[in-house]
Design a protein around this motif. Structure first.
Motif, mmCIF file in Angstrom:
data_model
loop_
_atom_site.group_PDB
_atom_site.id
_atom_site.type_symbol
_atom_site.label_atom_id
_atom_site.label_comp_id
_atom_site.label_asym_id
_atom_site.label_seq_id
_atom_site.Cartn_x
_atom_site.Cartn_y
_atom_site.Cartn_z
ATOM 1 N N VAL A 5 0.852 -1.191 0.000
ATOM 2 C CA VAL A 5 0.000 0.000 0.000
ATOM 3 C C VAL A 5 0.884 1.235 0.000
ATOM 4 O O VAL A 5 1.659 1.453 0.941
ATOM 5 C CB VAL A 5 -0.936 0.024 1.216
ATOM 6 N N GLU A 6 0.756 2.045 -1.051
ATOM 7 C CA GLU A 6 1.544 3.272 -1.156
ATOM 8 C C GLU A 6 0.815 4.444 -0.517
ATOM 9 O O GLU A 6 -0.414 4.472 -0.444
ATOM 10 C CB GLU A 6 1.820 3.627 -2.614
ATOM 11 N N CYS A 22 5.715 2.931 1.209
ATOM 12 C CA CYS A 22 5.021 1.701 0.815
ATOM 13 C C CYS A 22 5.047 0.768 2.013
ATOM 14 O O CYS A 22 6.129 0.375 2.477
ATOM 15 C CB CYS A 22 5.703 1.073 -0.386
ATOM 16 N N GLY A 116 1.469 -2.471 -5.573
ATOM 17 C CA GLY A 116 0.496 -1.667 -4.858
ATOM 18 C C GLY A 116 -0.498 -1.054 -5.824
ATOM 19 O O GLY A 116 -0.409 -1.260 -7.041
#
Length: 125
Positions: A5-6, A22, A116
């Motif tokens: 997940v960025e 991230c 991501g």
């Protein structure tokens, strides 16, 4: 399986800075080569930077070398991209990706197994 997940994207003026992060979850994050890629509107996705599983080696695209710095914290399962001296041509969606360690330093997105959702970076002139 690794989930990425960025965060940290946004709008910045030319010459400014942003730091992308991230966050990874899942198995064996520390064993993966990590990379950042970007895709501008209407263009193909391109390599930006990569870091080896221990963080001892880094690689950069010529267009960002000297301005961007990739780093990782295996204890926190995070990889970051510090972006300085941003230019309008840096505008793109930035993606974090994970590849097996034998693809250390790979610039080819096909070698990265996990991605991501991307974070938008917009640099105004």
């Amino acid at each position: 399986q690794v989930q990425l997940v960025e965060s940290g994207g946004g709008l910045v003026q030319a010459g400014g800075s942003l730091r992308l992060s991230c966050a990874a979850s899942g198995h064996s994050f520390s064993s993966y080569t990590m990379g950042w890629f970007r895709q501008a509107l209407g263009k193909e996705r391109e390599f930006v930077a990569a870091i080896s599983w221990r963080g001892g080696s880094t690689w950069y695209a010529d267009s960002v070398r000297g301005r961007f710095t990739i780093s990782r914290d295996n204890a926190k399962n995070t990889v970051s991209l510090q972006m300085n001296s941003l230019k309008p041509e840096d505008t793109a969606v930035y993606y974090c990706a994970a590849a097996p360690p034998y693809y250390s330093g790979s610039i080819y997105d096909t070698n990265y197994d996990y991605w991501g959702q991307g974070t938008q970076v917009t640099v105004s002139s």
